[in-house]
Design a protein around this motif. Sequence first.
Motif, PDB file in Angstrom:
ATOM      1  N   VAL A   1      -5.877 -10.845  -3.925  1.00  0.00           N
ATOM      2  CA  VAL A   1      -4.601 -10.372  -3.359  1.00  0.00           C
ATOM      3  C   VAL A   1      -4.419  -8.740  -3.837  1.00  0.00           C
ATOM      4  N   ARG A   2      -4.355  -8.838  -5.041  1.00  0.00           N
ATOM      5  CA  ARG A   2      -4.359  -7.559  -6.010  1.00  0.00           C
ATOM      6  C   ARG A   2      -5.338  -6.560  -5.294  1.00  0.00           C
ATOM      7  N   GLN A   3      -6.646  -6.983  -5.092  1.00  0.00           N
ATOM      8  CA  GLN A   3      -7.565  -5.962  -4.600  1.00  0.00           C
ATOM      9  C   GLN A   3      -7.320  -5.458  -3.593  1.00  0.00           C
ATOM     10  N   TRP A   4      -6.635  -6.261  -2.419  1.00  0.00           N
ATOM     11  CA  TRP A   4      -6.259  -6.018  -1.075  1.00  0.00           C
ATOM     12  C   TRP A   4      -5.056  -5.045  -1.013  1.00  0.00           C
ATOM     13  N   TYR A   5      -4.136  -5.370  -2.100  1.00  0.00           N
ATOM     14  CA  TYR A   5      -3.133  -4.203  -2.516  1.00  0.00           C
ATOM     15  C   TYR A   5      -3.625  -2.906  -2.856  1.00  0.00           C
ATOM     16  N   GLY A   6      -4.573  -2.684  -3.541  1.00  0.00           N
ATOM     17  CA  GLY A   6      -5.365  -1.741  -4.208  1.00  0.00           C
ATOM     18  C   GLY A   6      -5.972  -0.940  -2.889  1.00  0.00           C
ATOM     19  N   TYR A   7      -6.687  -1.610  -1.878  1.00  0.00           N
ATOM     20  CA  TYR A   7      -7.538  -1.070  -0.891  1.00  0.00           C
ATOM     21  C   TYR A   7      -6.238  -0.641   0.230  1.00  0.00           C
ATOM     22  N   LEU A   8      -5.348  -1.305   0.630  1.00  0.00           N
ATOM     23  CA  LEU A   8      -4.236  -0.671   1.383  1.00  0.00           C
ATOM     24  C   LEU A   8      -3.722   0.455   0.916  1.00  0.00           C
ATOM     25  N   LYS A   9      -3.250   0.661  -0.410  1.00  0.00           N
ATOM     26  CA  LYS A   9      -2.930   1.733  -1.073  1.00  0.00           C
ATOM     27  C   LYS A   9      -3.726   3.013  -1.021  1.00  0.00           C
ATOM     28  N   ASP A  10      -5.083   2.778  -1.184  1.00  0.00           N
ATOM     29  CA  ASP A  10      -5.923   3.841  -1.041  1.00  0.00           C
ATOM     30  C   ASP A  10      -6.153   4.437   0.274  1.00  0.00           C
ATOM     31  N   ALA A  11      -6.393   3.212   1.153  1.00  0.00           N
ATOM     32  CA  ALA A  11      -6.966   3.587   2.456  1.00  0.00           C
ATOM     33  C   ALA A  11      -5.575   4.016   3.303  1.00  0.00           C
ATOM     34  N   ALA A  12      -4.475   3.706   3.377  1.00  0.00           N
ATOM     35  CA  ALA A  12      -3.477   4.273   3.966  1.00  0.00           C
ATOM     36  C   ALA A  12      -2.759   5.319   3.409  1.00  0.00           C
ATOM     37  N   SER A  13      -2.987   5.819   2.031  1.00  0.00           N
ATOM     38  CA  SER A  13      -2.182   6.568   1.213  1.00  0.00           C
ATOM     39  C   SER A  13      -0.561   6.002   1.029  1.00  0.00           C
ATOM     40  N   ILE A  14      -0.574   4.697   0.601  1.00  0.00           N
ATOM     41  CA  ILE A  14       0.880   4.341   0.780  1.00  0.00           C
ATOM     42  C   ILE A  14       1.159   4.540  -0.618  1.00  0.00           C
ATOM     43  N   LYS A  15       2.649   4.801  -0.909  1.00  0.00           N
ATOM     44  CA  LYS A  15       3.269   4.682  -2.175  1.00  0.00           C
ATOM     45  C   LYS A  15       3.523   3.380  -2.765  1.00  0.00           C
ATOM     46  N   ASN A  16       3.639   3.109  -4.113  1.00  0.00           N
ATOM     47  CA  ASN A  16       3.813   2.023  -4.494  1.00  0.00           C
ATOM     48  C   ASN A  16       5.102   1.161  -4.058  1.00  0.00           C
ATOM     49  N   ALA A  17       6.284   2.153  -3.745  1.00  0.00           N
ATOM     50  CA  ALA A  17       7.407   1.538  -3.303  1.00  0.00           C
ATOM     51  C   ALA A  17       7.281   0.839  -2.131  1.00  0.00           C
ATOM     52  N   ALA A  18       6.139   1.181  -1.195  1.00  0.00           N
ATOM     53  CA  ALA A  18       6.110   0.642   0.278  1.00  0.00           C
ATOM     54  C   ALA A  18       5.557  -0.652   0.317  1.00  0.00           C
ATOM     55  N   ILE A  19       4.910  -1.262  -0.785  1.00  0.00           N
ATOM     56  CA  ILE A  19       4.392  -2.353  -0.699  1.00  0.00           C
ATOM     57  C   ILE A  19       4.792  -3.195  -1.909  1.00  0.00           C
ATOM     58  N   HIS A  20       5.594  -4.368  -1.892  1.00  0.00           N
ATOM     59  CA  HIS A  20       5.958  -5.034  -2.972  1.00  0.00           C
ATOM     60  C   HIS A  20       5.149  -6.016  -3.180  1.00  0.00           C
ATOM     61  N   LEU A  21       4.387  -6.270  -4.325  1.00  0.00           N
ATOM     62  CA  LEU A  21       3.285  -6.945  -4.636  1.00  0.00           C
ATOM     63  C   LEU A  21       3.941  -8.233  -5.929  1.00  0.00           C
ATOM     64  N   VAL A  22       3.861  -9.432  -5.223  1.00  0.00           N
ATOM     65  CA  VAL A  22       4.341 -10.378  -6.169  1.00  0.00           C
ATOM     66  C   VAL A  22       3.146 -11.396  -6.549  1.00  0.00           C
ATOM     67  N   VAL A  23       2.788 -11.528  -7.688  1.00  0.00           N
ATOM     68  CA  VAL A  23       1.454 -12.470  -8.108  1.00  0.00           C
ATOM     69  C   VAL A  23       2.171 -13.579  -8.723  1.00  0.00           C
ATOM     70  N   LEU A  24       1.723 -14.780  -8.042  1.00  0.00           N
ATOM     71  CA  LEU A  24       2.165 -15.837  -8.603  1.00  0.00           C
ATOM     72  C   LEU A  24       1.285 -16.902  -9.424  1.00  0.00           C
ATOM     73  N   ALA A  25       1.437 -17.169 -10.543  1.00  0.00           N
ATOM     74  CA  ALA A  25       0.530 -17.742 -11.411  1.00  0.00           C
ATOM     75  C   ALA A  25       0.524 -19.146 -11.145  1.00  0.00           C
TER      76      ALA A  25
END
Length: 235
Positions: A200-224
């Motif tokens: 999911v972290r990779q998908w976050y990076g892909y969406l952030k780069d592909a759509a030029s989204i700022k970090n604040a636009a997507i909240h990423l929560v990684v559950l261990a």
Amino acid sequence: MIFMHDFTGRLRPHGGDFLVARLHSPRLLAGVAGQVLDHGNGSYSAVFPLLWEGSAQVEVTLVHPYEAIPVLQWVIDEHPDREFFHSLFRSGTVSETTVCNRCLPPNQQPLCNYTDVLTGEPWFCFKPKVLGCDTRDHHVWAGELKDLITKEEEMLFSGFDFQGEWRTLAGVTVRQFKDSSSITQCLQGKVVHMFGDSTVRQWYGYLKDAASIKNAAIHLVVLALCRSDSSVVSC
């Protein structure tokens, strides 16, 4: 019709082979899975839905021969937890490693129970011989996810490829995102919560780069957790 032969060229006298078949058109970039019918005498039929006009090719793959099926069934029945997980327990200079999983036999040795109190997700480790359960440092996970979708959700994956796009048989429109502007338009004004692991972290990076989204636009929560659930966004 599909006929299976042994290495001498003779027709096999029984069925039970694991075959998959597909109908596809490289020119139209189209394809659909077929249903293989076992006649029990070495012959099989492949049935396909005809979902587009034009020429098509049939492709049949032998996944496992009849002889391999009992072996695979034995592995499934006798060793349901086929992946191995290990946790490292550490206190000072003392360290121990034990086996962990979602389900462990309680009669072999004492267990440490790490079931998540919020989600109820089970997780157990064999208790170390010296250290206590509260000294667990980290664990290594390479698991397999199962039964994460409902029957209704499975219908979304029943379909075929046509002109390079996936089309479902459930009457659900699957929106295509062919460029970054369409992704940006879909996510505009939305807050996306993505739950999961490193994938999911990779998908976050892909969406952030592909759509030029700022970090604040997507909240990423990684559950261990030993199992992760990913969010699905409908646009």
